[in-house]
Design a protein around this motif. Sequence first.
Motif, PDB file in Angstrom:
ATOM      1  N   ASN A   1      -8.170   5.753   4.054  1.00 29.28           N
ATOM      2  CA  ASN A   1      -9.496   5.154   4.293  1.00 29.28           C
ATOM      3  C   ASN A   1      -9.897   4.241   3.143  1.00 29.28           C
ATOM      4  O   ASN A   1     -10.467   3.162   3.348  1.00 29.28           O
ATOM      5  CB  ASN A   1     -10.546   6.249   4.475  1.00 29.28           C
ATOM      6  CG  ASN A   1     -10.276   7.141   5.679  1.00 29.28           C
ATOM      7  OD1 ASN A   1      -9.668   6.698   6.650  1.00 29.28           O
ATOM      8  ND2 ASN A   1     -10.723   8.379   5.615  1.00 29.28           N
ATOM      9  N   ASN A   2      -9.601   4.680   1.917  1.00 29.19           N
ATOM     10  CA  ASN A   2      -9.922   3.858   0.746  1.00 29.19           C
ATOM     11  C   ASN A   2      -9.062   2.596   0.710  1.00 29.19           C
ATOM     12  O   ASN A   2      -9.527   1.522   0.308  1.00 29.19           O
ATOM     13  CB  ASN A   2      -9.723   4.674  -0.527  1.00 29.19           C
ATOM     14  CG  ASN A   2     -10.687   5.847  -0.621  1.00 29.19           C
ATOM     15  OD1 ASN A   2     -11.789   5.786  -0.104  1.00 29.19           O
ATOM     16  ND2 ASN A   2     -10.268   6.922  -1.267  1.00 29.19           N
ATOM     17  N   ALA A   3      -7.800   2.737   1.135  1.00 25.02           N
ATOM     18  CA  ALA A   3      -6.932   1.564   1.199  1.00 25.02           C
ATOM     19  C   ALA A   3      -7.441   0.570   2.237  1.00 25.02           C
ATOM     20  O   ALA A   3      -7.405  -0.652   2.025  1.00 25.02           O
ATOM     21  CB  ALA A   3      -5.510   1.990   1.534  1.00 25.02           C
TER      22      ALA A   3
ATOM     23  N   THR B   1      -6.349   4.761  -4.847  1.00 27.00           N
ATOM     24  CA  THR B   1      -7.117   5.223  -3.686  1.00 27.00           C
ATOM     25  C   THR B   1      -7.299   6.733  -3.624  1.00 27.00           C
ATOM     26  O   THR B   1      -8.031   7.235  -2.769  1.00 27.00           O
ATOM     27  CB  THR B   1      -6.421   4.776  -2.387  1.00 27.00           C
ATOM     28  OG1 THR B   1      -5.067   5.279  -2.392  1.00 27.00           O
ATOM     29  CG2 THR B   1      -6.406   3.262  -2.270  1.00 27.00           C
TER      30      THR B   1
ATOM     31  N   HIS C   1      -5.448  -1.115  -7.327  1.00 26.38           N
ATOM     32  CA  HIS C   1      -6.463  -0.198  -6.806  1.00 26.38           C
ATOM     33  C   HIS C   1      -5.833   1.181  -6.617  1.00 26.38           C
ATOM     34  O   HIS C   1      -4.783   1.303  -5.989  1.00 26.38           O
ATOM     35  CB  HIS C   1      -7.020  -0.684  -5.464  1.00 26.38           C
ATOM     36  CG  HIS C   1      -7.697  -2.014  -5.523  1.00 26.38           C
ATOM     37  ND1 HIS C   1      -8.969  -2.190  -6.026  1.00 26.38           N
ATOM     38  CD2 HIS C   1      -7.265  -3.244  -5.148  1.00 26.38           C
ATOM     39  CE1 HIS C   1      -9.296  -3.468  -5.949  1.00 26.38           C
ATOM     40  NE2 HIS C   1      -8.278  -4.124  -5.426  1.00 26.38           N
TER      41      HIS C   1
ATOM     42  N   ASN D   1      -2.086   5.599  -3.841  1.00 24.54           N
ATOM     43  CA  ASN D   1      -2.730   6.904  -4.058  1.00 24.54           C
ATOM     44  C   ASN D   1      -2.039   7.625  -5.221  1.00 24.54           C
ATOM     45  O   ASN D   1      -1.373   8.636  -5.045  1.00 24.54           O
ATOM     46  CB  ASN D   1      -2.740   7.752  -2.779  1.00 24.54           C
ATOM     47  CG  ASN D   1      -1.360   8.106  -2.256  1.00 24.54           C
ATOM     48  OD1 ASN D   1      -0.417   7.325  -2.387  1.00 24.54           O
ATOM     49  ND2 ASN D   1      -1.237   9.267  -1.641  1.00 24.54           N
TER      50      ASN D   1
ATOM     51  N   ILE E   1      -1.843  -1.308  -4.005  1.00 22.63           N
ATOM     52  CA  ILE E   1      -2.882  -0.322  -3.696  1.00 22.63           C
ATOM     53  C   ILE E   1      -2.161   1.010  -3.502  1.00 22.63           C
ATOM     54  O   ILE E   1      -1.280   1.112  -2.652  1.00 22.63           O
ATOM     55  CB  ILE E   1      -3.652  -0.715  -2.422  1.00 22.63           C
ATOM     56  CG1 ILE E   1      -4.293  -2.095  -2.594  1.00 22.63           C
ATOM     57  CG2 ILE E   1      -4.689   0.338  -2.049  1.00 22.63           C
ATOM     58  CD1 ILE E   1      -4.792  -2.723  -1.294  1.00 22.63           C
TER      59      ILE E   1
ATOM     60  N   ASN F   1       0.807   5.047   0.407  1.00 24.48           N
ATOM     61  CA  ASN F   1      -0.007   6.175   0.867  1.00 24.48           C
ATOM     62  C   ASN F   1       0.962   7.321   1.144  1.00 24.48           C
ATOM     63  O   ASN F   1       1.189   7.718   2.283  1.00 24.48           O
ATOM     64  CB  ASN F   1      -0.808   5.817   2.124  1.00 24.48           C
ATOM     65  CG  ASN F   1      -1.937   6.793   2.366  1.00 24.48           C
ATOM     66  OD1 ASN F   1      -2.750   7.043   1.486  1.00 24.48           O
ATOM     67  ND2 ASN F   1      -1.977   7.385   3.553  1.00 24.48           N
TER      68      ASN F   1
ATOM     69  N   SER G   1      -6.957   8.980   1.527  1.00 27.48           N
ATOM     70  CA  SER G   1      -6.730   7.794   0.691  1.00 27.48           C
ATOM     71  C   SER G   1      -6.428   6.568   1.542  1.00 27.48           C
ATOM     72  O   SER G   1      -6.649   5.432   1.111  1.00 27.48           O
ATOM     73  CB  SER G   1      -5.605   8.038  -0.322  1.00 27.48           C
ATOM     74  OG  SER G   1      -4.413   8.433   0.317  1.00 27.48           O
TER      75      SER G   1
ATOM     76  N   ILE H   1       0.848  -1.194   0.000  1.00 27.77           N
ATOM     77  CA  ILE H   1       0.000   0.000   0.000  1.00 27.77           C
ATOM     78  C   ILE H   1       0.880   1.240   0.000  1.00 27.77           C
ATOM     79  O   ILE H   1       1.643   1.480   0.947  1.00 27.77           O
ATOM     80  CB  ILE H   1      -0.923   0.020   1.242  1.00 27.77           C
ATOM     81  CG1 ILE H   1      -1.809  -1.231   1.242  1.00 27.77           C
ATOM     82  CG2 ILE H   1      -1.770   1.289   1.263  1.00 27.77           C
ATOM     83  CD1 ILE H   1      -2.479  -1.482   2.562  1.00 27.77           C
TER      84      ILE H   1
ATOM     85  N   GLU I   1     -10.507   0.080   3.090  1.00 30.34           N
ATOM     86  CA  GLU I   1     -11.657  -0.604   2.503  1.00 30.34           C
ATOM     87  C   GLU I   1     -11.201  -1.744   1.593  1.00 30.34           C
ATOM     88  O   GLU I   1     -11.798  -2.832   1.594  1.00 30.34           O
ATOM     89  CB  GLU I   1     -12.516   0.395   1.731  1.00 30.34           C
ATOM     90  CG  GLU I   1     -13.803  -0.189   1.180  1.00 30.34           C
ATOM     91  CD  GLU I   1     -14.659   0.846   0.471  1.00 30.34           C
ATOM     92  OE1 GLU I   1     -15.632   0.445  -0.204  1.00 30.34           O
ATOM     93  OE2 GLU I   1     -14.357   2.055   0.578  1.00 30.34           O
ATOM     94  N   CYS I   2     -10.142  -1.494   0.807  1.00 32.50           N
ATOM     95  CA  CYS I   2      -9.599  -2.541  -0.065  1.00 32.50           C
ATOM     96  C   CYS I   2      -9.102  -3.738   0.752  1.00 32.50           C
ATOM     97  O   CYS I   2      -9.307  -4.897   0.369  1.00 32.50           O
ATOM     98  CB  CYS I   2      -8.451  -1.990  -0.912  1.00 32.50           C
ATOM     99  SG  CYS I   2      -8.937  -0.791  -2.166  1.00 32.50           S
TER     100      CYS I   2
END
Length: 365
Positions: free
Chosen positions: A273-275, A262, A260, A230, A228, A199, A271, A197, A277-278
């Motif tokens: 928060n979107n990660a 984000t 994904h 941003n 994942i 971010n 972003s 991820i 969710e993934c």
Amino acid sequence: MHPRPSPIAASLYTLRDLNADVIILHGPHGCCFRTGRLLEGDGIRVLTTAMAENDFVFGASEKLVEVLKKAEKMFHPKLVGVVGTCASMIIGENLKNTVEDANINAIVLPVESHGGLSEGDNTEGAIAVLESAIKYEVIDSDEADRQIEMLKLATEIEKTRGMAQGKYIKPSFGDNKEKVAKIIVKAIKNNKKVAFILNAKKETSYLFSDFLNIGFSAINKDNKPKIIANLDINIGLPRIRGHVKNIISELENNGINIDHITGGLDEYPISGNNALECINNGEFDLIVVAGVPHALKIEDIDNKDITTIAVTDGPRLVEPLFDLGYDYVVAELDAHSKTLGVDHIVESDFGLMLKSAVQWEIDSE
């Protein structure tokens, strides 16, 4: 209690992201010296009015006019930022009037920034630039409002989850990078489900994208880690969108695709928060969060058995990240200085360890 970034420095970086050609610090020659020198590596001409003791009493408007005219003659800029400092703002220098008196051809943004803005939050310096940019029609109000909202959210994250919590935080370099790299590589080799991820924020994304750029197929071609990130190419100030374009292009050239997206690089406060969710919508055994890992609420991950690894650029963020619940934390050093002035992914210390761990697994077979 420990030193924090200055609003003045945040003003400089935000002017850089607006693609200013020249920035003039209206203050003593040593004010924000390191930031100014670093930004020159990004192609920005950073000048100072070099205020001295007499100027603290009688003012230095004439010096500012002189430097503005010299900047026009030397660099022929299209956009100039004039940034106040503690010295010029305390004595009440009127930047707007002085800029108008200079009457140069460039658009000049006066930014009344100093170290004590509001509560001293560094983001207040960035907000001051955006508010000036609206007045001079450099950006539209909708984009400025979005930027300001992100900056305020970023401040909230630092005060509640990061290094601005009000207590003294001892610097730390976290866990051994080699040890953590081997944990990740073994997980991929043993068919564990892994997510990387990103971010990150601004140009530091060039450093934190390095671990996305590693070919793990050599140890397990059937277990590709999910990416994942941003890295929305359509969001952010001009320079920020350019960073995203460069990173995505390099990853794609190496056969690496993002699973994904984000948000944008300036949306790291949301972003995460979107990660999250993934992560909760997938089935993962291990996640690696790099850049601003404290913006992702790992305490809200549904799977409490998941192994969590944070990669940060702040030695004073290591302790807060452990407090949030990360199992492992590693710290990269000098992320800003390594990434200023570049347009490609930069090798990170942790990325090098991951590459070494992959090679170690190959050699051990």
